[in-house]
Design an enzyme around this catalytic site. Structure first.
Site, PDB file in Angstrom:
ATOM      1  N   ASP A 220       9.341  -9.546  -4.857  1.00 46.37           N
ATOM      2  CA  ASP A 220       8.222  -9.092  -4.025  1.00 46.37           C
ATOM      3  C   ASP A 220       7.607  -7.813  -4.610  1.00 46.37           C
ATOM      4  O   ASP A 220       8.327  -6.914  -5.046  1.00 46.37           O
ATOM      5  CB  ASP A 220       8.761  -8.816  -2.606  1.00 46.37           C
ATOM      6  CG  ASP A 220       7.683  -8.403  -1.630  1.00 46.37           C
ATOM      7  OD1 ASP A 220       6.932  -9.276  -1.180  1.00 46.37           O
ATOM      8  OD2 ASP A 220       7.603  -7.192  -1.323  1.00 46.37           O
ATOM      9  N   GLU A 262       5.990 -11.678  -8.063  1.00 46.71           N
ATOM     10  CA  GLU A 262       4.836 -11.603  -7.168  1.00 46.71           C
ATOM     11  C   GLU A 262       3.983 -10.431  -7.649  1.00 46.71           C
ATOM     12  O   GLU A 262       4.144  -9.299  -7.216  1.00 46.71           O
ATOM     13  CB  GLU A 262       5.250 -11.386  -5.709  1.00 46.71           C
ATOM     14  CG  GLU A 262       4.109 -11.655  -4.742  1.00 46.71           C
ATOM     15  CD  GLU A 262       3.793 -10.535  -3.751  1.00 46.71           C
ATOM     16  OE1 GLU A 262       2.787 -10.641  -3.041  1.00 46.71           O
ATOM     17  OE2 GLU A 262       4.535  -9.533  -3.684  1.00 46.71           O
TER      18      GLU A 262
HETATM   19  C1  NOJ Z   1       4.113  -9.142  -0.220  1.00 45.30           C
HETATM   20  C2  NOJ Z   1       4.500 -10.053   0.901  1.00 45.30           C
HETATM   21  O1  NOJ Z   1       4.069 -11.352   0.613  1.00 45.30           O
HETATM   22  C3  NOJ Z   1       3.879  -9.507   2.155  1.00 45.30           C
HETATM   23  O2  NOJ Z   1       4.043 -10.396   3.237  1.00 45.30           O
HETATM   24  C4  NOJ Z   1       4.469  -8.157   2.441  1.00 45.30           C
HETATM   25  O3  NOJ Z   1       3.831  -7.586   3.565  1.00 45.30           O
HETATM   26  C5  NOJ Z   1       4.317  -7.217   1.239  1.00 45.30           C
HETATM   27  N1  NOJ Z   1       4.653  -7.850  -0.007  1.00 45.30           N
HETATM   28  C6  NOJ Z   1       5.210  -6.017   1.391  1.00 45.30           C
HETATM   29  O4  NOJ Z   1       6.526  -6.375   1.153  1.00 45.30           O
END
Ligand code: NOJ
Ligand code: CA
Length: 618
Positions: A220, A262
């Site tokens: 993430d 991500e």
């Molecule tokens: C990306 C995630 O997909 C999202 O849902 C989240 O709020 C942010 N990262 C922070 O972790």
């Protein structure tokens, strides 16, 4: 348990069975699930691991082979679990670690891989590390776990991501008497990756889940690990160095696992997350996603072709992760401001549907519930280069509810049946973590798994068929991609090739039927076999190959070298259009006067009589 095993260096030749197993993610079709949204086994209104375990067969039968689980760790749940308070446990709402293990074992038994979230850029402010840090003296090892400053005027070149809620990336902590750094909500302080102790702690967390058998991690918010003054604090060299360490640690001790980045960035910046095959195995293609929506709205293939052409090649062992929708807003960060305006006007004319720099809607409502458009979008998702990710509920065309705040409108309970609470839970409806979708079109009374399972022409049944067809060749996951350039720009056509397989994908992006002439000279003599119906088309000849495609239609053809040419192709007149010879009185009448040769009209009129005359009598 998978503990210390031989490392798989990236230089391993990518042939043979072992190499294939290590590259399983190239053939992955991923189903994204939120545990809380799937099935509630104990009727407290919140989905849980026992519920998910009961539904694993549904996921397997859909035809996917990998599950990505959104965060399920102990957390105050102020960012739906992306605010972790304990990395090595399960939130009691979702069950226990044992429930997780059971789910994992069962998933593996059914041939499903399981990918979890590794959220290391930040923790919750409730994490014991942060509580220790704010209470510890400045400069102490505990304080050093996070990023602190006496002023909020540092790193001013850094953008704010949650523009609707945050005004600064710094928040004052009255306990520490200092500002702490956060790229997301102010309750999510960023960890300090300049501190080797933080990296050590992260490796420990990784090992914990990998030892349990988890097959991979979604990293993430990975571009933001390290900060340096004078930069925009994204994609820094130092951040890549951290990722390389995580990857090396995995390769040194585990087999067949993966890291998925991500990184919501432009293609050339995302490319860096693959490194030389020594960082992430996969990365999302964020810029492609909105351009698929643009292409279909503009009825023009250009946005898709342009972004794919801007996408650099990636190492042989790496793979793109592609998607249409997920649990967040449909992000418009990786488009120009003109394109963003276009997307907003087209897809979010209701201002409530907008959040941050994006649109909080699901696939079906974005397509105005036009089944042909939904199918076309899915056909692109499943045939473009990369491993596709399907968001739970989109396989039945679930709707959204953007009136319920943040991104929750696309995280509502899975709609299993027309029963109470969509068959998701038997709790008092008021206890549900979120209300199910209830409107007349997308609501669970009309849109649910039970009904669609019984209907062979439902979106669910169709999705299963398409996934089954995708599985018949590795060309979609691993093949090369070459665009064709037919004159009609409303048509997107590309070839996917792998080994012996050549797949031709042709999509009509427009709302009306379209003709297209494709230059397939290089494949002269091959027989295109349409993959869903296995229908052989006329062979490719000298002339451009002419196709007509219905509104929002698409074809996947295998350009076969071994398929028979359709038998009707060489005949000048088809069998049932040949002249009919009518004999009124048995075959001997052929030699009499009343014979009416080749008079089709008369033949029709007298068929009944003809049959009575000629059928054997008993
Ligand atoms: C990306 C995630 O997909 C999202 O849902 C989240 O709020 C942010 N990262 C922070 O972790
Ligand atoms: Ca429950």
């Amino acid at each position: 348990m998978n503990t210390v095993q031989a490392p798989i260096p990236d230089t391993t030749p990518l042939t043979g069975i072992n190499a294939d197993e290590a590259l399983w993610y190239k053939d992955a079709v991923i189903y994204q699930v939120n545990v809380k949204s799937f099935l509630d086994s104990n009727d407290d209104g919140i989905g849980d691991f026992k519920g998910l375990t009961l539904k694993l067969e549904y996921i397997r039968d859909l035809g996917v082979n990998t599950i990505w689980l959104m965060p399920f760790y102990p957390s105050p749940l102020k960012d739906d679990g992306y605010d972790i308070a304990d990395y090595q446990n399960v939130h009691p709402q979702f069950g226990t670690l044992d429930d997780f293990r059971t789910m994992l074992r069962e998933a593996h038994r059914l041939g499903l891989k399981v990918v979890t979230e590794l959220i290391i850029n930040h923790t919750s402010d409730q994490h014991p590390w942060f509580q220790a840090a704010r209470n510890a003296p400045a400069g102490s090892p505990q304080r050093d776990f996070y990023v602190w400053s006496d002023t909020d005027q540092k790193y001013l070149d850094t953008r704010i991501i949650f523009t609707d809620t945050e005004t600064s990336n710094w928040t004052w902590d009255p306990v520490a008497k200092a500002y702490y750094w956060h790229r997301f909500f102010s309750h999510q302080p960023d960890l300090n990756f300049d501190n080797p102790q933080v990296i050590k702690a992260v490796l420990k967390i990784m090992n914990f889940w990998l030892d349990m058998g988890v097959d991979g991690f979604r990293l993430d918010a990975i571009p933001y690990l390290v900060e340096r003054e004078g930069t925009n604090n994204e994609n820094l060299r130092e951040t890549h160095a951290v990722i390389k360490k995580l990857r090396a640690a995995i390769d040194a001790s585990y087999k067949n696992r993966f890291l998925l980045a991500e990184a919501n960035q432009w293609p050339e910046d995302v490319r860096e997350y693959f490194g030389d095959g020594d960082e992430c195995n996969m990365a999302y293609h964020f810029p492609l996603m909105p351009r698929i929506y643009m292409a279909i709205a503009q009825e023009d293939r250009y946005p898709i072709i342009e972004i794919i052409q801007q996408t650099p090649d990636i190492p042989e062992s790496c793979q793109w992760a592609i998607f249409l929708r997920n649990h967040d807003e449909l992000t418009l960060e990786m488009v120009t401001s003109k394109e963003r305006d276009y997307m907003y006007t087209t897809y979010a004319s209701d201002l409530q549907a907008r959040i941050n720099l994006g649109i909080r809607r699901r696939l079906a409502p974005l397509m105005e519930n036009n089944l042909d458009r939904i199918k076309l979008m899915n056909s692109l998702l499943l045939s473009m280069p990369g491993s596709p990710i399907l968001y739970y509920g989109d396989e039945i065309g679930m709707g959204d509810n953007f009136f319920i705040g943040d991104r929750n409108g696309v995280r509502t309970p899975m709609q299993w049946s027309p029963d109470r609470n969509a068959g998701f839970s038997r709790a008092d409806p008021q206890r549900l973590y979120l209300p199910p979708i209830m409107d007349a079109v997308y609501g669970y009374l009309s849109t649910n798994v039970e009904a669609q399972s019984r209907d062979p022409s439902s979106l669910l049944s169709w999705t299963k068929r398409l996934l089954a067809v995708r599985k018949t060749t590795q060309a979609f996951g691993r093949g090369t991609r070459r665009f064709l350039r037919p004159g009609n720009r409303k048509i997107l056509a590309y070839l996917r090739e792998f080994g012996e397989d050549t797949i031709l994908c042709v999509a009509n992006l427009s709302r009306s039927a379209q003709p297209v002439e494709l230059n397939l000279a290089a494949y002269k003599g091959r027989v295109p076999v349409e993959m869903l119906g296995r229908t052989a088309f006329p062979p490719i000849g000298e002339l451009p190959y002419l196709l007509t495609i219905s509104a929002y239609g698409f074809y996947w053809f295998r350009l076969a070298t071994d398929a028979a040419i359709p038998s009707w192709h060489e005949q000048i007149v088809s069998v049932d259009e040949r002249p009919v010879l009518v004999l009124f009185d048995g075959w001997m009448s052929l030699f009499r006067e009343r014979v009416v040769p080749w008079r089709i009209g008369i033949a029709e009129k007298t068929r009944a009589q003809f049959e009575t005359d000629t059928l054997p009598r008993h």
